[in-house]
Design a protein around this motif. Structure first.
Motif, short mmCIF file in Angstrom:
data_model
loop_
_atom_site.label_atom_id
_atom_site.label_comp_id
_atom_site.label_asym_id
_atom_site.label_seq_id
_atom_site.Cartn_x
_atom_site.Cartn_y
_atom_site.Cartn_z
N SER A 97 0.80 -1.24 0.00
CA SER A 97 0.00 0.00 0.00
C SER A 97 0.83 1.27 0.00
O SER A 97 0.63 2.16 -0.82
CB SER A 97 -0.91 0.03 1.22
OG SER A 97 -1.94 -0.91 1.10
N LYS A 98 1.74 1.38 0.96
CA LYS A 98 2.42 2.66 1.18
C LYS A 98 3.70 2.76 0.36
O LYS A 98 4.01 3.80 -0.19
CB LYS A 98 2.75 2.83 2.67
CG LYS A 98 1.59 2.51 3.60
CD LYS A 98 0.48 3.53 3.54
CE LYS A 98 -0.75 3.00 4.25
NZ LYS A 98 -1.65 4.01 4.74
N ARG A 99 4.46 1.64 0.29
CA ARG A 99 5.76 1.74 -0.37
C ARG A 99 5.62 1.97 -1.87
O ARG A 99 6.51 2.50 -2.51
CB ARG A 99 6.63 0.53 -0.07
CG ARG A 99 6.13 -0.79 -0.60
CD ARG A 99 7.18 -1.87 -0.39
NE ARG A 99 7.60 -1.94 1.00
CZ ARG A 99 7.04 -2.70 1.94
NH1 ARG A 99 6.03 -3.49 1.63
NH2 ARG A 99 7.49 -2.71 3.17
N GLU A 153 12.79 4.20 -2.31
CA GLU A 153 13.85 5.03 -1.72
C GLU A 153 13.69 6.49 -2.14
O GLU A 153 13.92 7.40 -1.34
CB GLU A 153 15.22 4.46 -2.10
CG GLU A 153 15.59 3.32 -1.14
CD GLU A 153 16.62 2.33 -1.68
OE1 GLU A 153 16.73 1.25 -1.09
OE2 GLU A 153 17.29 2.65 -2.69
N ARG A 154 13.22 6.71 -3.37
CA ARG A 154 12.95 8.09 -3.81
C ARG A 154 11.81 8.69 -2.99
O ARG A 154 11.83 9.85 -2.61
CB ARG A 154 12.61 8.13 -5.30
CG ARG A 154 13.83 8.00 -6.21
CD ARG A 154 13.52 8.43 -7.63
NE ARG A 154 12.47 7.63 -8.27
CZ ARG A 154 12.66 6.45 -8.85
NH1 ARG A 154 13.87 5.90 -8.88
NH2 ARG A 154 11.66 5.80 -9.42
N LEU A 155 10.80 7.87 -2.71
CA LEU A 155 9.69 8.36 -1.88
C LEU A 155 10.20 8.79 -0.51
O LEU A 155 9.77 9.80 0.04
CB LEU A 155 8.65 7.26 -1.67
CG LEU A 155 7.77 6.83 -2.84
CD1 LEU A 155 6.70 5.86 -2.34
CD2 LEU A 155 7.11 8.02 -3.50
N CYS A 156 11.12 8.00 0.02
CA CYS A 156 11.64 8.29 1.37
C CYS A 156 12.32 9.66 1.40
O CYS A 156 12.14 10.43 2.34
CB CYS A 156 12.59 7.18 1.81
SG CYS A 156 13.18 7.42 3.48
N VAL A 157 13.08 9.97 0.34
CA VAL A 157 13.76 11.28 0.27
C VAL A 157 12.71 12.39 0.30
O VAL A 157 12.83 13.40 1.01
CB VAL A 157 14.63 11.37 -1.01
CG1 VAL A 157 15.16 12.77 -1.23
CG2 VAL A 157 15.76 10.34 -0.95
N GLU A 158 11.63 12.19 -0.47
CA GLU A 158 10.55 13.19 -0.52
C GLU A 158 9.88 13.33 0.86
O GLU A 158 9.66 14.44 1.35
CB GLU A 158 9.53 12.75 -1.58
CG GLU A 158 8.26 13.58 -1.65
CD GLU A 158 8.48 15.04 -2.03
OE1 GLU A 158 9.52 15.34 -2.64
OE2 GLU A 158 7.61 15.88 -1.69
N TYR A 159 9.60 12.20 1.51
CA TYR A 159 8.94 12.28 2.83
C TYR A 159 9.85 12.95 3.86
O TYR A 159 9.37 13.64 4.75
CB TYR A 159 8.51 10.88 3.31
CG TYR A 159 7.35 10.31 2.54
CD1 TYR A 159 6.23 11.09 2.25
CD2 TYR A 159 7.35 8.99 2.10
CE1 TYR A 159 5.16 10.58 1.54
CE2 TYR A 159 6.27 8.47 1.38
CZ TYR A 159 5.18 9.26 1.11
OH TYR A 159 4.13 8.76 0.40
N GLN A 160 11.15 12.74 3.71
CA GLN A 160 12.05 13.39 4.67
C GLN A 160 11.99 14.92 4.51
O GLN A 160 11.98 15.65 5.50
CB GLN A 160 13.48 12.88 4.50
CG GLN A 160 14.41 13.53 5.52
CD GLN A 160 15.78 12.90 5.57
OE1 GLN A 160 15.91 11.69 5.45
NE2 GLN A 160 16.80 13.73 5.76
#
Ligand SMILES: Cc1ncc(COP(=O)(O)O)c(C=O)c1O
Length: 405
Positions: A235-237, A289-296
């Protein structure tokens, strides 16, 4: 009229969705609403996943096997392997999201009023899953001042009774953004062995750890292998909540066998959706991993915005895409309603998730809110400015804070 079951009375209305009618009414009056209340990712589902769905050569949508299609279980196994987590395809059951996996896991390890320990504030639906499984959630209360970490192993031990069957842990955490430390995971592992408990680990936000941190999976504790039940989800990843594909993985053969009976009773999980996620499970790490950069970047915007509000001492969310914070407000539930009914700032307002709904213990969290990072950093910054203006204007602001501003 015949009465409804006792179980029905234990199912709470979603604290995240219950403000929706007020938000719609605000929009109907011409106010733009920034929704900080719900963890529905805003970015597009990977085009590769949609293309895979369009390209599926299916001429008959039969029931899939109850345990999940082999291709799907192999893809989950490969996905876990990419994280150094060892689950063979026959140790994995495909489920309708992590939601079904958690409900099954609770039903298999406990019931009849047995107890499962959970850190609060927690994902609100845990309470509804527990009600469905006839399990009592026993909370270990965490505090914003501690960054919602529990630290001390004795806090865990003191909550265990002869009825405790498992510890349910979400890492990284929804709603707090906490990523549990190595020492905390070891403490959970030690207590589970000491007191003969299962550990249900909800790792649906595994990829989203900020500041170059990493989630360490419980699966590396060799003496825990038979006790660990991992639940996971696309769902989220992969920004794919509507696909409804998740899984449960464990090395415990008895748990697998009994859970399979639950799977058989609901027949199967959607065939096309199981297949459409296969390539992303195999190759989707760079995407997440790109999403993680955005969420950070969004986390940073929220933290800076909260820190600028008089009377707010935010904690820095370490992962997932949420944070919780205390506000200098008597009742965040009333405040959230007021924001939608009575407040606008340059034609906009915000929709917050009041904190009380994330606690098992009645009366806790009334001065807290959860914020989801579902807009770009610039919008999150604007949302925090709206929050700042609203806190300043709200009649129910704590008197001490109002007097010192
Ligand atoms: C911590 C946590 N676990 C499980 C779920 C359910 O995920 P799924 O969409 O896979 O059912 C969510 C959804 O928000 C969640 O936040």
């Amino acid at each position: 009229m015949p009465s409804l079951s006792p179980k029905s009375a234990r199912l709470q209305q979603s604290p995240i969705r219950k403000l929706a009618p007020l938000a719609r009414a605000a929009e109907a009056r011409g106010t733009d609403v920034i929704y900080l209340n719900i963890g529905q990712p805003d970015m597009p589902t990977p085009p590769e996943m949609i293309a895979e769905l369009h390209g599926l050569a299916l001429n008959r949508l039969a029931y899939a096997p109850s345990e999940g299609l082999l291709q799907s279980r192999e893809a989950w196994s490969a996905f876990f392997a990419s994280w150094g987590i060892d689950f063979s395809p026959d140790e994995i059951l495909v489920t309708a999201g992590a939601s079904e996996a958690i409900t099954f896991a609770l039903s298999v390890v406990a019931g009849g009023g047995d107890e499962v320990l959970v850190f609060e504030p927690c994902y609100t639906n845990y309470l509804s899953f527990a009600a469905q499984a006839d399990v009592k959630m026993v909370p270990i209360t965490l505090k914003v001042e501690d960054g919602y970490h529990f630290g001390d192993i004795d806090r865990l031990r003191s909550c265990i009774t002869p009825k405790t069957r498992a510890i349910l842990l979400c890492n990284p955490s929804n709603p707090t953004g906490t990523v549990y430390t190595e020492a905390e995971l070891e403490a959970v592992a030690r207590v589970a062995v000491e007191r003969d408990l299962f550990v249900i680990c909800d790792e649906v936000y595994r990829e989203f750890v900020f500041d170059s941190g990493r989630v360490r999976s419980f699966t590396r504790f060799a003496d825990l292998a038979q006790r660990i039940i991992v639940v996971d989800s696309v769902s989220k990843r992969f920004n794919a909540c509507g696909v409804r594909i998740g899984c449960m993985a464990t090395k415990n053969r008895e748990v697998l066998d009994v859970t399979l009976r639950f799977c058989q009773a609901r027949l199967s999980v959607a065939t096309a959706e199981q297949l459409m996620v296969v390539p992303m499970l195999a190759n989707g790490r760079p995407y997440s991993e790109r999403l993680c950069v955005e969420y950070q970047a969004r986390r940073d915007a929220v933290f800076a915005g909260l820190a600028a509000i008089h009377g707010v001492k935010p904690h820095r969310s370490e992962g997932s895409f949420y944070t919780m914070t205390r506000l200098p407000i008597e009742s965040c539930e009333d405040f959230a309603v007021w924001l939608l009914r009575d407040f606008t700032h340059d034609g906009e307002t915000i929709c917050l998730a009041p904190g009380a709904g994330f606690y098992v213990t009645p009366g806790l969290g009334i001065d807290e809110v959860r914020i989801a990072f579902m807009y770009d950093a610039a919008t999150m910054t604007r949302a925090m400015k709206i929050l700042d203006a609203a806190v300043g204007a709200y009649p129910g602001r704590l008197a001490a804070v109002a007097a010192s501003s």
